[in-house]
Every structure is written in C-alpha cells, then in structure tokens.
Design an enzyme around this catalytic site. Sequence first.
Site, PDB file in Angstrom:
ATOM      1  N   HIS A  51      56.471  45.270  39.065  1.00 18.88           N
ATOM      2  CA  HIS A  51      56.507  46.500  39.851  1.00 18.88           C
ATOM      3  C   HIS A  51      57.868  47.181  39.735  1.00 18.88           C
ATOM      4  O   HIS A  51      58.827  46.615  39.191  1.00 18.88           O
ATOM      5  CB  HIS A  51      56.185  46.190  41.314  1.00 18.88           C
ATOM      6  CG  HIS A  51      54.738  45.863  41.542  1.00 18.88           C
ATOM      7  ND1 HIS A  51      54.207  45.691  42.802  1.00 18.88           N
ATOM      8  CD2 HIS A  51      53.709  45.682  40.673  1.00 18.88           C
ATOM      9  CE1 HIS A  51      52.913  45.420  42.701  1.00 18.88           C
ATOM     10  NE2 HIS A  51      52.601  45.409  41.420  1.00 18.88           N
ATOM     11  N   GLU A  53      60.221  47.868  41.905  1.00 21.83           N
ATOM     12  CA  GLU A  53      61.349  47.227  42.577  1.00 21.83           C
ATOM     13  C   GLU A  53      61.925  46.092  41.718  1.00 21.83           C
ATOM     14  O   GLU A  53      63.143  45.907  41.633  1.00 21.83           O
ATOM     15  CB  GLU A  53      60.907  46.671  43.935  1.00 21.83           C
ATOM     16  CG  GLU A  53      60.442  47.748  44.911  1.00 21.83           C
ATOM     17  CD  GLU A  53      58.941  47.968  44.864  1.00 21.83           C
ATOM     18  OE1 GLU A  53      58.352  48.273  45.904  1.00 21.83           O
ATOM     19  OE2 GLU A  53      58.350  47.837  43.757  1.00 21.83           O
ATOM     20  N   CYS A  80      55.012  46.240  48.382  1.00 18.72           N
ATOM     21  CA  CYS A  80      53.870  45.406  48.728  1.00 18.72           C
ATOM     22  C   CYS A  80      54.323  44.139  49.458  1.00 18.72           C
ATOM     23  O   CYS A  80      55.452  43.663  49.284  1.00 18.72           O
ATOM     24  CB  CYS A  80      53.066  45.037  47.481  1.00 18.72           C
ATOM     25  SG  CYS A  80      53.985  44.109  46.236  1.00 18.72           S
ATOM     26  N   CYS A  89      56.828  42.436  46.584  1.00 18.35           N
ATOM     27  CA  CYS A  89      58.130  43.072  46.371  1.00 18.35           C
ATOM     28  C   CYS A  89      58.991  43.024  47.629  1.00 18.35           C
ATOM     29  O   CYS A  89      60.221  43.002  47.550  1.00 18.35           O
ATOM     30  CB  CYS A  89      57.941  44.515  45.913  1.00 18.35           C
ATOM     31  SG  CYS A  89      57.252  44.639  44.240  1.00 18.35           S
ATOM     32  N   ARG A 201      43.027  63.568  29.192  1.00 17.87           N
ATOM     33  CA  ARG A 201      42.168  62.386  29.100  1.00 17.87           C
ATOM     34  C   ARG A 201      42.982  61.096  29.192  1.00 17.87           C
ATOM     35  O   ARG A 201      42.565  60.132  29.830  1.00 17.87           O
ATOM     36  CB  ARG A 201      41.394  62.400  27.779  1.00 17.87           C
ATOM     37  CG  ARG A 201      40.325  63.470  27.676  1.00 17.87           C
ATOM     38  CD  ARG A 201      39.688  63.460  26.301  1.00 17.87           C
ATOM     39  NE  ARG A 201      38.647  64.473  26.166  1.00 17.87           N
ATOM     40  CZ  ARG A 201      37.979  64.702  25.042  1.00 17.87           C
ATOM     41  NH1 ARG A 201      38.247  63.990  23.951  1.00 17.87           N
ATOM     42  NH2 ARG A 201      37.045  65.629  24.999  1.00 17.87           N
ATOM     43  N   LEU A 221      35.068  61.750  23.009  1.00 19.50           N
ATOM     44  CA  LEU A 221      35.715  61.602  24.323  1.00 19.50           C
ATOM     45  C   LEU A 221      36.869  60.604  24.287  1.00 19.50           C
ATOM     46  O   LEU A 221      37.070  59.826  25.227  1.00 19.50           O
ATOM     47  CB  LEU A 221      34.698  61.205  25.398  1.00 19.50           C
ATOM     48  CG  LEU A 221      33.524  62.156  25.619  1.00 19.50           C
ATOM     49  CD1 LEU A 221      32.672  61.693  26.794  1.00 19.50           C
ATOM     50  CD2 LEU A 221      33.990  63.590  25.829  1.00 19.50           C
ATOM     51  N   ARG A 224      42.244  61.002  20.586  1.00 19.03           N
ATOM     52  CA  ARG A 224      42.694  60.981  19.186  1.00 19.03           C
ATOM     53  C   ARG A 224      43.762  62.036  18.881  1.00 19.03           C
ATOM     54  O   ARG A 224      44.495  61.904  17.905  1.00 19.03           O
ATOM     55  CB  ARG A 224      41.509  61.154  18.246  1.00 19.03           C
ATOM     56  CG  ARG A 224      40.770  62.464  18.394  1.00 19.03           C
ATOM     57  CD  ARG A 224      39.438  62.480  17.647  1.00 19.03           C
ATOM     58  NE  ARG A 224      38.771  63.758  17.805  1.00 19.03           N
ATOM     59  CZ  ARG A 224      38.061  64.091  18.856  1.00 19.03           C
ATOM     60  NH1 ARG A 224      37.937  63.250  19.859  1.00 19.03           N
ATOM     61  NH2 ARG A 224      37.475  65.270  18.927  1.00 19.03           N
ATOM     62  N   GLY A 301      27.720  68.736  30.816  1.00 18.27           N
ATOM     63  CA  GLY A 301      27.611  70.172  30.685  1.00 18.27           C
ATOM     64  C   GLY A 301      27.570  70.906  32.007  1.00 18.27           C
ATOM     65  O   GLY A 301      27.915  70.359  33.058  1.00 18.27           O
ATOM     66  N   LEU A 305      28.245  69.532  35.880  1.00 18.65           N
ATOM     67  CA  LEU A 305      29.389  70.062  36.617  1.00 18.65           C
ATOM     68  C   LEU A 305      28.940  70.733  37.911  1.00 18.65           C
ATOM     69  O   LEU A 305      29.527  70.524  38.977  1.00 18.65           O
ATOM     70  CB  LEU A 305      30.153  71.062  35.742  1.00 18.65           C
ATOM     71  CG  LEU A 305      31.004  70.460  34.620  1.00 18.65           C
ATOM     72  CD1 LEU A 305      31.282  71.508  33.544  1.00 18.65           C
ATOM     73  CD2 LEU A 305      32.311  69.914  35.175  1.00 18.65           C
TER      74      LEU A 305
END
Length: 363
Positions: A51, A53, A80, A89, A201, A221, A224, A301, A305
């Site tokens: 983490h 810290e 935490c 932490c 993405r 998706l 690249r 599509g 949505l």
Amino acid sequence: MASHDTYMERCLQLALMGAGNVAPNPMVGAVLVHADVIIGEGYHKRYGEAHAEVNCINSVNEHNRKLIEKSTLYVSLEPCAHYGKTPPCADLIIANKIPAVVIACMDNYLEVNGKGIEKLRSAGIEVTVGVLEKEAVEMNQRFFTFHRKGRPYIILKWAESKDGKIAAPLNPPRGGTLESLTAKRLFISNDITNRLVHKWRSEETAIMVGTNTALYDNPSLTTRLWKGNNPVRVLLDKNLKVPVSYHLLNGQTTTIVFNNIKNETKENIVYSKLVAGESIIKQVLEKLYQVKIQSIIIEGGAKLLQSFIDEGYWDEARVITNEELIIGDGIDAPVLRNQQLYKTEKYFSDHINFYKQSQAIIN
C-alpha cells in the site's frame, strides 16, 4: 511553511499513478514530511502489492530514517486496520512511531470505515481528517460507489454524428450479408479520439456491448491503441447469436456473456444465465458486483445504452460528437436524462461532452 493542502495535493498526484492497476482497491498516495521537507513518498502501485503508506515509509533514505518518528504522514485515504492482501497500514504507522497523520477522507469499506483512525488515535497519534476531502472522494468515486451502492461505477460512452446518429442503419441491403455490412462499418470519431477511448478502457475494470454492436462491428474491446490492462469484456447476448469466431469470444481476455440459455465456463469465457422476468440491467450489475467489477464502460449499442439511462443506472456519460459528419438515415443516439455537464474537450472534428448524473438520482 507549506499548508496541509499542499502536501495532500501531492498525495493525490501520486495516487493517480496507480489508475487502472489497483482495482478493486482504491488509489492512494502518501507523503512523509519533516520540518517542511518531504523525506518520503509512495503510492499503491498494483492490486495485491504494498500500500501507499508502506511504499512511502520504505522510500525514506537511510540517513533520514531517524526523522520518521518526528514527521507527519499525509495520506489520501484512511489507513487500513485489517489483514487483507497485505498487513494493516495503521499498525505500520504505529510501529514507526509517527506522531501525526493527516488524512483526506475516510474509507467506507466495511473492514475499515473509521477503524484505522480509531486505532491510530488509541495509540496516541494526532489524526486530522478532511483535508481536500472532496477531491479525494472524487478521485476514488469508483471505489466509493462500489461499496456504497453495491454495484460498479457506470460510464456510458458513445460517438454520434452532428445530426445525432450513432450508426448507419443496421439492416443489410437486399442481397447483402452481415459480413459485407461489417466491412463497411462507419467510424464516427477520429484517430486521436479513438486512442483516447483506449486510454479510457485501460482505466476501467470492464467494458460492455450488446448483441447488435458485437455482430455488426465485431469489436475487440481491448486497449491495443494504449499501453494498459485490457478490461474484462461483458456481452449481453440473450440468444447467443454472436459466432464463436468473433473477436469477443477469442479468449484473449476474460469475457462474461449474459444470456437466456446457459451457465457455463470455457477457459476465459463465462456464460451467465439471466432470470426471466427480472430487470436484465439489475441482474448484470449484481453479477458484476459479485465478481468485484468496480467500474464498467457501456459502449453500445443505442438500445443497451438507453436501457441503462431509462433505469437510472449510470454515473457518468462521455458523448463524442463529430461536428463534421452528417449521417442522415441512421440509428438515433441515446437520450440522457438528469445529466449535468461538467467538462468539454475538443480534438479537431470531435467535441466531447462529459456528464454526471444529478445527485438527486440514487441507484
């Protein structure tokens, strides 16, 4: 002497360096300050690893180690107090005898949620909470939404023409084939914006499309066009119309297929059967929450949505408009409701509007 805000701003800068690599953990940055000089800093780099810290304290040079117990630790999220992938932490801070800790915001994860602050104060450490709290919460809105609402943070994204069309007509011409139509796919946004979309993405846990988008665009998706992790791919294909030869089902990365037919897992492809008569969107979000998908981009599509919009399940929308393209006859873009514009960007022909849903809407 620098203010608390100055050092907390540095914490937030550091935290953002973990974007796309720490989910389902939050992004966190930490700075250790002695006599108005930063002697250590760190951030949470990758899920399962140290983490912020820990990295901050470990970064202190050997000749400055003696100053740790005279310093103030700034951290963008409550430390935490539980054992997870790494030790607490809060215990590390106490063990290093750090006398003062400044925290931006509390952690609403059930295992923390004030317990870290309580442990520090019980050890005699001076704790200040709420420095740049709004900015810290905003940065980790995916994490907070996931734990507060029990679902992923939802980003809607689409590109539309100047006349409000999201795509050309889907019906193939007489005598045409699906393959011939796919080859004539209409690209609305430009090359620069396309690269930006791949960056988006890489920053989210998952990405989702519906049957028609998968069939007509045959998208990969993936990221690249940008260096980063591929998101988990999510496909809503009720009747399993998408051929296994298509990119989404190539096993390149984990793909979840919501359908009406079967529950089955084949290598990286997970088929999840929907329950008839219940909200499909709600079922999808419940399943994604169960498998710790913290955020998701809905890319299309138009029908998919609009379903998210109509049921009120969205947090952010990114609408790309090509101001030079007119499609004419085509598929209408989705219509947002309860939206608040908070940012705009322009890349040559493309204008991007960023919206958030009104805070009055709670899902």
